[in-house]
Enzyme design. Structure first.
Site, PDB file in Angstrom:
ATOM      1  N   GLU A 208       0.834  -1.209   0.000  1.00  0.00           N
ATOM      2  CA  GLU A 208       0.000   0.000   0.000  1.00  0.00           C
ATOM      3  C   GLU A 208       0.866   1.255   0.000  1.00  0.00           C
ATOM      4  O   GLU A 208       0.559   2.238  -0.682  1.00  0.00           O
ATOM      5  CB  GLU A 208      -0.929  -0.004   1.211  1.00  0.00           C
ATOM      6  CG  GLU A 208      -1.906   1.179   1.207  1.00  0.00           C
ATOM      7  CD  GLU A 208      -2.909   1.129   2.342  1.00  0.00           C
ATOM      8  OE1 GLU A 208      -3.560   2.160   2.585  1.00  0.00           O
ATOM      9  OE2 GLU A 208      -3.033   0.066   2.981  1.00  0.00           O
ATOM     10  N   TYR A 209       1.951   1.217   0.770  1.00  0.00           N
ATOM     11  CA  TYR A 209       2.879   2.364   0.791  1.00  0.00           C
ATOM     12  C   TYR A 209       3.420   2.611  -0.619  1.00  0.00           C
ATOM     13  O   TYR A 209       3.449   3.748  -1.102  1.00  0.00           O
ATOM     14  CB  TYR A 209       4.035   2.086   1.763  1.00  0.00           C
ATOM     15  CG  TYR A 209       5.055   3.195   1.819  1.00  0.00           C
ATOM     16  CD1 TYR A 209       4.927   4.238   2.728  1.00  0.00           C
ATOM     17  CD2 TYR A 209       6.156   3.206   0.956  1.00  0.00           C
ATOM     18  CE1 TYR A 209       5.859   5.263   2.777  1.00  0.00           C
ATOM     19  CE2 TYR A 209       7.088   4.225   0.993  1.00  0.00           C
ATOM     20  CZ  TYR A 209       6.934   5.253   1.905  1.00  0.00           C
ATOM     21  OH  TYR A 209       7.850   6.274   1.937  1.00  0.00           O
TER      22      TYR A 209
ATOM     23  N   LYS B 169      25.570   4.787  22.929  1.00  0.00           N
ATOM     24  CA  LYS B 169      26.498   5.424  21.981  1.00  0.00           C
ATOM     25  C   LYS B 169      26.427   4.654  20.663  1.00  0.00           C
ATOM     26  O   LYS B 169      27.028   3.590  20.519  1.00  0.00           O
ATOM     27  CB  LYS B 169      27.919   5.427  22.540  1.00  0.00           C
ATOM     28  CG  LYS B 169      28.918   6.209  21.709  1.00  0.00           C
ATOM     29  CD  LYS B 169      30.261   6.290  22.429  1.00  0.00           C
ATOM     30  CE  LYS B 169      31.263   7.080  21.605  1.00  0.00           C
ATOM     31  NZ  LYS B 169      31.617   6.407  20.338  1.00  0.00           N
TER      32      LYS B 169
ATOM     33  N   CYS C 138      63.947  -3.360   4.745  1.00  0.00           N
ATOM     34  CA  CYS C 138      64.536  -3.592   3.434  1.00  0.00           C
ATOM     35  C   CYS C 138      65.070  -2.243   2.962  1.00  0.00           C
ATOM     36  O   CYS C 138      64.316  -1.265   2.922  1.00  0.00           O
ATOM     37  CB  CYS C 138      63.488  -4.123   2.461  1.00  0.00           C
ATOM     38  SG  CYS C 138      64.067  -4.154   0.747  1.00  0.00           S
TER      39      CYS C 138
END
Length: 669
Positions: free
Chosen positions: A36-37, A116, A423
């Site tokens: 319906e939406y 939070k 290296c």
């Protein structure tokens, strides 16, 4: 259908869809089916297309996503979005409570505790009830305009229940179920998956195409009111109630607490309940509820005294270490990484964890085949905590770091006073690749659209081996690479071309000379003005410059005493790369008309490219005055990293705030 009837029906549908959105996304209590939406939404879209004169910026139809953007515009926050201090245990919370009570000399303190949310902090601006702009937090002073993407989040009201002008702040997040669905789709399409819901939310919010953001099913909780016109609200809890009345989605799990014991109980409760939520949380935010008391307590150099964020302990899990792989950084440091049997830690699947260096492996006696405890440091970076020795069978293998580089087989060395193996072969392919990634980074040549993934593609295709090779790239070469189309290839070629105009300090920093950071690169560029002059400088001349020490001077001289480097600089010249300083020298500022003339400026926080002492000299040379505190007479605050109380004072006195990038733009005009 007449225009009058169409207009009336459009308004009815908008009201209806806004109600449906509020019921579903804010109240979590839908009153209609999805079908319906969708029928109502499609009818609205059709009517608006047939009657464009009735289109509105706050129509529910804009939530499906609009025009693709070229770039996110920068937004300076009206009041800075500050960070909070952290608490990690009960003792930290009690210390916070003691400081609060001492600060206001009042035992009657009420706290408000909130979950939070682990998402992306954003600000929302409304004018007379209409949503007009949304922005990311950014560095706290300057964010990015993401208005069109935020409009696709149905929990964000496009029109409030009152015609009020305000700024609200909150956390955009991706629900866990949406995260799982999104990653399943990405796996099916052969795409890289997101590491966690927070990364997924941030990546979705920053999509240049709002239609992509619209498909990601994001949500948002509003947690604060930054500015509101013509209204005084005495407490934080009442401001959240007010925001809820306006139509915002606020987190229902907040609680006011009269004592620190109640706060600790709330923290412990949600530490247990955390896994059962449909969204990620990484702690609890505790605030003094009374706004007048907040103002009385003020802020420290870094954060408010009236609030703190309790961070949940990093989740620890046990898994088996199946191997150790090595990576080589741009400076040649060889770093060991643990390969693990996949295990879920803090919401994400972890397959690797940092081992830092050989000494740590020896110290913890880590062996291949061991069962180990793994956690995420700060819930972000996985690391091996310790070995479960009781689970050893005797078949585990001791690990010995190699004597030669895994990328180029050159002999590894350990320099004096270093724990890392290096290296030192300048032609090592791993170092070259990492160096290229650094060269194009934001503080270096800042080439838009050229990050680690694209550099790796170009490197693997053998299109680039030196920094100069970037400037010979063609659109045709880029079109041969995966994920490159006509537009993206054209844009990248242009971005590389634009980088030729950068000032000398960016090029110097990009070269990756050992010990030379962004600030030192700028110092050298301003002092010598040209690359040629710097190349010819002696160690003594370099050490004579303020803040340049012996190690850095030796490193610079050694770097340029290399035929390959000199050949690289010659190639830069041939490609038209600028190698002169384009900034303004202090000695040249006396007669320059400047924004800063007659202005009072406050510098706060760490300035990455230009130190505060140098910035002060330049402002003063341009006729400005630099002071140490913010007042009504302050015209501008320049805020670097970790700026704190002065930002709050700037907000209080309505003083303009710039970040370092904006400051440098004005300085170099």
């Amino acid at each position: 259908m007449s225009k009058e009837i169409a207009k009336k029906r459009i308004e009815e549908l908008r009201d209806l869809l806004n109600t449906f959105n509020y019921q579903y996304h804010v109240l979590d209590n839908p009153s209609v089916s999805d079908a319906e939406y969708d029928r109502n939404m499609q009818e609205l879209i059709k009517l608006e297309a047939e009657n464009p004169e009735f289109m509105s910026e706050d129509s529910p139809s804009v939530r499906v996503g609009g025009t693709v953007l070229d770039i996110f515009e920068k937004v300076t926050h009206k009041s800075p979005m500050l960070s909070l201090g952290n608490a990690f245990n009960e003792g930290d919370l009690r210390d916070f409570d003691r400081r609060v009570r001492q600060g206001i000399d009042d035992a009657n303190v009420r706290y408000i505790c909130e979950l939070k949310i682990d998402g992306l902090a954003v600000s929302l601006h409304y004018e007379k009830g209409r949503f007009i702009q949304g922005a990311t937090r950014g560095d706290g002073v300057t964010g990015e305009d993401i208005t069109q993407n935020l409009k696709t989040i149905k929990a964000i009201p496009l029109r409030l229940n009152e015609e009020v002008t305000l700024e609200a702040r909150g956390e955009a997040y991706m629900p866990k179920r949406s995260f799982v669905k999104l990653n399943e789709e990405k796996e099916q399409n052969g795409e890289d998956v997101f590491a966690n819901p927070r990364n997924a939310a941030a990546g979705s919010i920053r999509q240049l195409d709002p239609k992509i953001a619209a498909k990601r099913n994001l949500s948002m909780f509003v947690y604060g009111l930054a500015n509101v016109e013509e209204k005084t609200i005495p407490s934080h809890s009442e401001s959240l109630d007010f925001l809820g009345e306006l139509g915002f989605k606020t987190n229902p799990n907040r609680r006011t607490c009269e004592t620190i014991e109640e706060v600790i109980a709330y923290v412990e409760e949600w530490q247990e309940k955390r896994p059962h939520l449909d969204y990620e949380i990484d702690g609890i935010v505790i605030k003094v509820d009374d706004v007048a008391l907040q103002e009385s307590l003020g802020t420290t150099a870094k954060s408010p005294r009236w609030a703190i964020a309790y961070k949940f302990p990093a989740e620890e899990v046990v898994t088996r270490l199946t191997g150790i792989e090595l990576s080589v950084g741009r400076t040649g440091v060889v770093t060991p990484t643990a390969e693990l049997e996949p295990v879920r830690v803090a919401g994400t699947i972890v397959r690797r964890a940092s081992l830092h260096n050989e000494d740590l492996i020896r110290e913890k006696d880590i062996r291949i085949g061991d069962y180990v405890v793994v956690k995420k440091a700060g819930d972000i970076i996985p690391e091996v905590v310790n070995v479960i020795f009781d689970k050893r069978t005797g078949e585990e293998e001791e690990y010995h770091m190699p004597t030669h580089c895994p990328a180029c087989e050159s002999e590894l060395v350990r320099l004096e006073e270093e724990v890392a193996l290096r290296c030192i072969n300048p032609t090592c392919p791993a170092q070259i690749r990492e160096g290229l990634i650094h060269f194009v980074s934001r503080n270096a040549m800042n080439i838009d659209g050229l990050g680690e993934r694209v550099i790796t593609q170009l490197f693997d295709a053998d299109y680039i081996r030196t920094f100069a090779d970037l400037y010979s790239l063609t659109k045709e070469q880029l079109l041969q690479l995966e994920r490159f189309g006509e537009k993206s290839a054209t844009n990248l070629v242009q971005a590389i071309e634009n980088s030729k105009e950068n000032s000398l300090e960016r090029l110097l920093f990009g070269l990756g000379i050992r010990h030379v950071g962004a600030k030192a690169a700028r110092t050298f560029a301003e002092h010598f003005e040209t690359m040629d002059a710097l190349v010819k400088a002696t160690e003594e001349e370099l050490k004579a410059i303020n803040e340049i020490g012996e190690k850095m001077a030796q490193s610079v001289v050694a770097y340029f005493d290399n035929e390959d480097v000199l050949e690289l600089l010659q190639q830069f010249k041939e490609y038209g790369v600028n190698m002169t300083y384009k900034g303004i020298k202090i000695a040249d500022l006396q007669n320059v008309e400047s924004y800063f003339a007659g202005k009072t400026v406050v510098l706060t926080g760490k300035l990455e490219v230009m130190g505060r002492s140098e910035a002060k000299k330049k402002i003063e040379a341009l006729g400005g005055k630099v002071t140490g505190s913010v007042s009504k007479s302050t015209d501008l605050v320049v805020a670097g990293e970790a700026a704190g109380s002065k930002l709050a004072q700037a907000e209080k006195h309505n003083v303009e705030v710039w970040n370092e990038e904006r400051f440098l733009q004005e300085l170099n005009k």
